[in-house]
Design a protein around this motif. Sequence first.
Motif, PDB file in Angstrom:
ATOM      1  N   LEU A  99      12.088  -4.746 -19.129  1.00 26.34           N
ATOM      2  CA  LEU A  99      12.178  -3.341 -18.731  1.00 26.34           C
ATOM      3  C   LEU A  99      11.046  -2.958 -17.784  1.00 26.34           C
ATOM      4  N   MET A 100      11.315  -1.927 -17.016  1.00 22.80           N
ATOM      5  CA  MET A 100      10.306  -1.340 -16.138  1.00 22.80           C
ATOM      6  C   MET A 100      10.394   0.174 -16.268  1.00 22.80           C
ATOM      7  N   SER A 101       9.267   0.849 -16.083  1.00 24.39           N
ATOM      8  CA  SER A 101       9.344   2.300 -16.010  1.00 24.39           C
ATOM      9  C   SER A 101       8.171   2.871 -15.221  1.00 24.39           C
ATOM     10  N   VAL A 102       8.428   4.031 -14.669  1.00 21.69           N
ATOM     11  CA  VAL A 102       7.402   4.829 -14.005  1.00 21.69           C
ATOM     12  C   VAL A 102       7.367   6.153 -14.777  1.00 21.69           C
ATOM     13  N   PRO A 103       6.230   6.528 -15.348  1.00 22.01           N
ATOM     14  CA  PRO A 103       6.209   7.763 -16.138  1.00 22.01           C
ATOM     15  C   PRO A 103       6.531   8.985 -15.281  1.00 22.01           C
ATOM     16  N   MET A 158      11.220  -6.918  -6.062  1.00 21.51           N
ATOM     17  CA  MET A 158      11.724  -5.654  -5.530  1.00 21.51           C
ATOM     18  C   MET A 158      11.497  -4.598  -6.607  1.00 21.51           C
ATOM     19  N   ILE A 159      10.591  -3.653  -6.332  1.00 23.30           N
ATOM     20  CA  ILE A 159      10.219  -2.700  -7.381  1.00 23.30           C
ATOM     21  C   ILE A 159      10.734  -1.300  -7.107  1.00 23.30           C
ATOM     22  N   GLY A 160      11.248  -1.055  -5.905  1.00 26.25           N
ATOM     23  CA  GLY A 160      11.625   0.313  -5.546  1.00 26.25           C
ATOM     24  C   GLY A 160      13.096   0.594  -5.761  1.00 26.25           C
ATOM     25  N   VAL A 213       1.420  -5.172 -14.470  1.00 28.27           N
ATOM     26  CA  VAL A 213       1.011  -3.915 -13.843  1.00 28.27           C
ATOM     27  C   VAL A 213       1.180  -4.038 -12.334  1.00 28.27           C
ATOM     28  N   ARG A 214       1.799  -3.016 -11.749  1.00 27.95           N
ATOM     29  CA  ARG A 214       2.116  -3.016 -10.316  1.00 27.95           C
ATOM     30  C   ARG A 214       1.089  -2.150  -9.598  1.00 27.95           C
ATOM     31  N   VAL A 215       0.176  -2.778  -8.884  1.00 26.13           N
ATOM     32  CA  VAL A 215      -0.947  -2.023  -8.335  1.00 26.13           C
ATOM     33  C   VAL A 215      -0.995  -2.112  -6.814  1.00 26.13           C
ATOM     34  N   GLY A 216      -0.866  -0.951  -6.180  1.00 24.30           N
ATOM     35  CA  GLY A 216      -0.951  -0.876  -4.727  1.00 24.30           C
ATOM     36  C   GLY A 216      -2.275  -0.285  -4.262  1.00 24.30           C
ATOM     37  N   THR A 217      -2.414   1.030  -4.465  1.00 31.57           N
ATOM     38  CA  THR A 217      -3.540   1.784  -3.906  1.00 31.57           C
ATOM     39  C   THR A 217      -4.909   1.198  -4.248  1.00 31.57           C
ATOM     40  N   ALA A 218      -5.108   0.803  -5.487  1.00 33.57           N
ATOM     41  CA  ALA A 218      -6.437   0.327  -5.888  1.00 33.57           C
ATOM     42  C   ALA A 218      -6.794  -1.000  -5.228  1.00 33.57           C
ATOM     43  N   GLY A 253       2.711   0.503 -15.586  1.00 30.25           N
ATOM     44  CA  GLY A 253       1.337   0.743 -15.179  1.00 30.25           C
ATOM     45  C   GLY A 253       1.150   0.518 -13.691  1.00 30.25           C
ATOM     46  N   MET A 254       0.448   1.471 -13.079  1.00 28.00           N
ATOM     47  CA  MET A 254       0.136   1.416 -11.659  1.00 28.00           C
ATOM     48  C   MET A 254      -1.351   1.767 -11.527  1.00 28.00           C
ATOM     49  N   THR A 255      -1.787   2.084 -10.321  1.00 29.00           N
ATOM     50  CA  THR A 255      -3.208   2.373 -10.105  1.00 29.00           C
ATOM     51  C   THR A 255      -3.736   3.435 -11.079  1.00 29.00           C
ATOM     52  N   GLU A 315       7.407  -5.328  -3.385  1.00 31.07           N
ATOM     53  CA  GLU A 315       7.830  -4.602  -2.186  1.00 31.07           C
ATOM     54  C   GLU A 315       8.896  -3.606  -2.620  1.00 31.07           C
ATOM     55  N   SER A 316       9.086  -2.547  -1.825  1.00 31.87           N
ATOM     56  CA  SER A 316      10.052  -1.556  -2.284  1.00 31.87           C
ATOM     57  C   SER A 316      10.988  -1.039  -1.213  1.00 31.87           C
ATOM     58  N   ARG A 317      10.856  -1.507   0.019  1.00 31.50           N
ATOM     59  CA  ARG A 317      11.661  -0.903   1.083  1.00 31.50           C
ATOM     60  C   ARG A 317      12.256  -1.966   1.987  1.00 31.50           C
ATOM     61  N   PRO A 373       0.273  -7.277  -7.164  1.00 28.84           N
ATOM     62  CA  PRO A 373      -0.127  -6.433  -6.035  1.00 28.84           C
ATOM     63  C   PRO A 373       1.110  -5.883  -5.314  1.00 28.84           C
ATOM     64  N   VAL A 374       1.067  -4.596  -5.015  1.00 27.40           N
ATOM     65  CA  VAL A 374       2.179  -3.954  -4.310  1.00 27.40           C
ATOM     66  C   VAL A 374       1.789  -3.807  -2.845  1.00 27.40           C
ATOM     67  N   THR A 375       2.541  -4.464  -1.969  1.00 26.46           N
ATOM     68  CA  THR A 375       2.152  -4.566  -0.566  1.00 26.46           C
ATOM     69  C   THR A 375       2.984  -3.691   0.366  1.00 26.46           C
ATOM     70  N   LYS A 376       3.848  -2.842  -0.185  1.00 26.64           N
ATOM     71  CA  LYS A 376       4.652  -1.964   0.671  1.00 26.64           C
ATOM     72  C   LYS A 376       3.736  -1.145   1.585  1.00 26.64           C
ATOM     73  N   PHE A 377       4.169  -0.956   2.802  1.00 27.65           N
ATOM     74  CA  PHE A 377       3.433  -0.238   3.850  1.00 27.65           C
ATOM     75  C   PHE A 377       2.290  -1.031   4.466  1.00 27.65           C
ATOM     76  N   ARG A 425      -4.985   3.621   0.457  1.00 27.09           N
ATOM     77  CA  ARG A 425      -3.939   4.644   0.410  1.00 27.09           C
ATOM     78  C   ARG A 425      -2.858   4.390   1.434  1.00 27.09           C
ATOM     79  N   ARG A 426      -1.643   4.736   1.028  1.00 33.20           N
ATOM     80  CA  ARG A 426      -0.490   4.606   1.923  1.00 33.20           C
ATOM     81  C   ARG A 426      -0.254   5.930   2.628  1.00 33.20           C
ATOM     82  N   PRO A 427       0.434   5.871   3.768  1.00 31.44           N
ATOM     83  CA  PRO A 427       0.864   7.149   4.360  1.00 31.44           C
ATOM     84  C   PRO A 427       1.772   7.867   3.372  1.00 31.44           C
TER      85      PRO A 427
HETATM   86  C1  PLP Z   1       4.328   1.985  -4.831  1.00 32.40           C
HETATM   87  C2  PLP Z   1       4.657   1.619  -6.213  1.00 32.40           C
HETATM   88  C3  PLP Z   1       3.662   1.154  -7.106  1.00 32.40           C
HETATM   89  C4  PLP Z   1       2.184   1.091  -6.759  1.00 32.40           C
HETATM   90  O1  PLP Z   1       1.610   2.347  -7.011  1.00 32.40           O
HETATM   91  P1  PLP Z   1       0.040   2.599  -6.858  1.00 32.40           P
HETATM   92  O2  PLP Z   1      -0.150   3.913  -7.507  1.00 32.40           O
HETATM   93  O3  PLP Z   1      -0.263   2.603  -5.393  1.00 32.40           O
HETATM   94  O4  PLP Z   1      -0.678   1.508  -7.564  1.00 32.40           O
HETATM   95  C5  PLP Z   1       4.072   0.776  -8.366  1.00 32.40           C
HETATM   96  N1  PLP Z   1       5.373   0.830  -8.756  1.00 32.40           N
HETATM   97  C6  PLP Z   1       6.340   1.279  -7.928  1.00 32.40           C
HETATM   98  C7  PLP Z   1       7.733   1.327  -8.421  1.00 32.40           C
HETATM   99  C8  PLP Z   1       6.013   1.683  -6.643  1.00 32.40           C
HETATM  100  O5  PLP Z   1       6.986   2.123  -5.837  1.00 32.40           O
END
Ligand code: PLP
Length: 248
Positions: A180-184, A92-94, A233-238, A217-219, A65-67, A42-46, A242-244
Amino acid sequence: MGRRDDTARRDEIASALTAVRARLEAACRDAGRDPAEVTLLPVTKFFPASDVRILYDLGCRGFGESREPEASTKIAEFRADSGVVDAVLWHMIGRLQRNKVKSVVRWADMVHSLDSVRLADALDASVGAARDAGTRSGPLEVLLQVSLDTDPARGGVAVAGVDALAAHVAASPNLVLRGLMSVPPLDSDPDEAFGRLAVVQAGVLRDHPDATVLSAGMTGDLEAAIRHGSTCVRVGTAILGRRPIISE
Ligand SMILES: *Cc1c(COP(=O)(O)O)cnc(C)c1O
């Protein structure tokens, strides 16, 4: 928040978490994988420490967390409120700026966003100093963030630089290369992007057989990530909503 609000928030998060877990299990089933191979982070940033506490009570034991300084403040608050220190792993994912390294190594168990030799050296030195000072006991687990993008502004090491960075991290005494980690890329086809990531991972595993974590993988794209071997899988929004909208 008042007591009634607390209950409403708890119910909201509990049902969202149940739905995400079901999604994850379905994705594993469709991919012919064992759900036990994939961690939900679970991603708890914000979101506030009270939400972390709710997720903890629902069985979650790791958070992304990312910030900074948001993360440091929230973690201190969660620990003071819950009394829980060791049973939770913080990720720390950010994007990590070097001037934040010192504070991040005080709380992070794993950093997902290592993308340069300079950052590796800063983390290694900071973890070493924290261990010497007794403010941290173990080495830092790291994932290399791989850029599948041509836009360097979004972070990540280029595919061509992954092997050299992996070797550098493996030789750093206070860092442990876990994967490894990646964001597409924005507007990309996640299957295509995660497919490329899987090829990069296979290459890294040849030299570093213990670097088995694949944080992908994210939401919006967790099913595609699971098809291509994600183990986290790093999931925040779901889960939390929603974050600001801000630029990070
Ligand atoms: C915020 C964040 C997420 C979570 O994204 P959602 O689309 O809200 O699930 C995953 N990975 C990174 C690196 C992020 O900064």
